[in-house]
Design a protein around this motif. Structure first.
Motif, short mmCIF file in Angstrom:
data_model
loop_
_atom_site.label_atom_id
_atom_site.label_comp_id
_atom_site.label_asym_id
_atom_site.label_seq_id
_atom_site.Cartn_x
_atom_site.Cartn_y
_atom_site.Cartn_z
N ASP A 269 0.60 -1.70 -0.22
CA ASP A 269 0.16 -0.09 -0.58
C ASP A 269 0.88 1.16 -0.17
OD1 ASP A 269 -1.74 -1.75 0.01
OD2 ASP A 269 -2.64 -1.36 2.29
N ARG A 270 1.92 1.50 0.96
CA ARG A 270 2.69 2.30 0.96
C ARG A 270 3.77 2.64 -0.51
NH1 ARG A 270 8.30 3.10 4.59
NH2 ARG A 270 8.98 4.77 3.91
N GLN B 199 -8.34 17.67 -0.91
CA GLN B 199 -6.81 17.40 -1.11
C GLN B 199 -5.86 18.27 -0.35
OE1 GLN B 199 -5.11 15.71 -4.83
NE2 GLN B 199 -3.55 14.55 -4.12
N GLY C 124 3.69 7.74 5.51
CA GLY C 124 3.62 8.55 4.06
C GLY C 124 4.79 8.35 2.49
N SER C 125 4.39 9.38 1.94
CA SER C 125 5.36 9.51 0.79
C SER C 125 5.88 10.11 0.54
CB SER C 125 4.78 9.71 -0.45
OG SER C 125 3.60 11.11 -0.34
N THR D 48 2.02 2.16 -3.54
CA THR D 48 1.13 2.64 -4.39
C THR D 48 1.15 3.68 -3.99
OG1 THR D 48 0.33 -0.05 -3.85
CG2 THR D 48 -1.47 1.67 -4.86
N PHE D 49 0.87 4.59 -2.19
CA PHE D 49 0.65 5.23 -2.72
C PHE D 49 1.52 6.72 -3.57
CE2 PHE D 49 -1.60 4.29 1.67
CZ PHE D 49 -3.09 4.09 1.02
N LYS E 50 1.48 7.04 -6.72
CA LYS E 50 0.32 7.80 -6.96
C LYS E 50 0.58 9.17 -7.07
CE LYS E 50 -4.62 8.35 -5.45
NZ LYS E 50 -5.15 7.78 -5.09
N ASP E 51 1.15 9.68 -5.76
CA ASP E 51 1.95 10.76 -6.06
C ASP E 51 2.55 11.42 -6.64
OD1 ASP E 51 0.09 10.58 -3.22
OD2 ASP E 51 1.44 10.67 -1.44
N ASN F 2 -4.40 17.34 2.65
CA ASN F 2 -2.79 17.29 2.93
C ASN F 2 -2.30 17.82 4.37
OD1 ASN F 2 -2.43 15.35 1.05
ND2 ASN F 2 -1.66 16.20 0.03
#
Length: 345
Positions: free
Chosen positions: A165-166, A237, A303-304, A168-169, A172-173, A241
């Motif tokens: 998941d990390r 968003q 977090g990314s 993927t995020f 995506k970011d 954030n």
């Protein structure tokens, strides 16, 4: 022109010298004037030709080349077609200006190269950490943990899923920032009530804030409409954030305040926490991708590392401004502006 004056002075000096020599031998003013007129005319033509061909034109070419390098135009379009009355000083000034600009470009390239190296190092670390973790869990499962300890195997699968998941995020970011920078994501402007959006975001973030014992405060005085023109989902968003960032770095059992100020043509939104704060030297870099002021704590929080960079890109895509102010041990405030919609009279 000083160019003509320079040729005239040189021709006059040569003509006078030759006429004086002739007068010394002939002792005749008539011959003196004739000699001076002829030698002055011949010298003037010769000097004019030599200066024009070998000096002035060369200077003009250098002048045009400098403009060509500065402006990226063809020589025929360069601004060096006309020189001033003092071509030497003119050329000197152009060379100085050109050198100054090149120095600025070199300094900028050095900064960009430094940023590129840091960015590659950061993104490499961000990808390696979850990948190595996933690899370790899969290797353990592959070695027979599924049969030996099913409960531990289930925990490993859960942790591997979290690391996926990390990743993927993160991807995506990164993709979103790339599209924002290239303008591939359009800004869909619409008129909406900012107060309603803020309340929606705070309600959605309440559970996350409660885990850290942090209160989300939006004063009751914000009851009337505050209409803005922006992309509602992208501003959502931005708020998510910023609030998420305040929760990560806020003080346990602390508080995050959201405030709205109506200015003349814009609306100012502030998100303030009472957390650890940011050192002044780090403030200019907080919106950089993957930049973390407290790397050891940031890795644990997760977090990314791209949230604030996304905030900056979204707000700037709206042609608005975002900034940060902070005091160590006191807290941090992130503020951004949006275009205000004037009420219809």
């Amino acid at each position: 022109m000083r160019f003509i004056l320079l040729v005239f002075i040189n021709a006059f000096a040569v003509g006078l010298a030759i006429a004086c020599v002739n007068f010394y031998f002939q002792h005749s003013w008539q011959y003196f004037l004739i000699t001076f007129a002829i030698s002055f005319t011949v010298s003037f033509i010769a000097f004019y030709y030599l200066f024009q061909r070998y000096i002035y034109n060369k200077m003009r070419l250098i002048y045009k080349l400098i403009h060509n390098l500065k402006l990226g135009k063809d020589l025929k379009e360069a601004l060096g077609d006309k020189l001033s009355d003092d071509p030497i000083n003119d050329l000197e000034q152009q060379v100085k200006d050109w050198a100054r600009e090149k120095k600025k470009e070199i300094d900028t390239l050095k900064e960009q190269e430094k940023f590129r190296r840091e960015f590659l190092a950061n993104i490499s670390h961000e990808f390696k950490t979850p990948l190595f973790a996933i690899q370790g869990y899969i290797d353990a499962l592959h070695d027979g943990m599924m049969q030996e300890d099913p409960q531990m195997a289930a925990q490993f699968l859960s942790k591997a899923s979290q690391n996926l998941d990390r990743l993927t995020f993160l991807i995506k970011d990164l993709d979103e920032i790339s599209k924002l920078e290239s303008g591939q994501i359009p800004i869909n402007y619409q008129k909406f009530d900012l107060v309603v959006l803020v309340r929606e975001v705070l309600e959605a973030m309440e559970d996350k804030a409660a885990v850290h014992g942090i209160s989300l405060v939006f004063k009751d005085k914000y009851q009337s409409q505050t209409m803005v023109s922006a992309d509602r989902e992208k501003i959502r968003q931005v708020l998510v954030n910023l609030v998420s960032n305040s929760i990560k770095y806020g003080k346990e059992r602390g508080q995050t305040d959201l405030r709205i100020y109506e200015l003349f043509e814009t609306v100012l939104v502030e998100v303030t926490d009472d957390g650890i704060g940011i050192e002044e030297k780090n403030l200019p870099r907080v919106f950089e991708r993957f930049y973390r002021t407290d790397k050891s704590r940031s890795r644990k929080i997760g977090g990314s590392g791209l949230g604030l960079s996304i905030v900056k890109h979204i707000i700037e895509a709206h042609q608005q401004t975002v900034n940060v102010r902070s005091t160590e041990g006191v807290g941090t405030t992130f503020a951004f502006t949006l275009e205000k919609v004037k009420p219809v009279m």
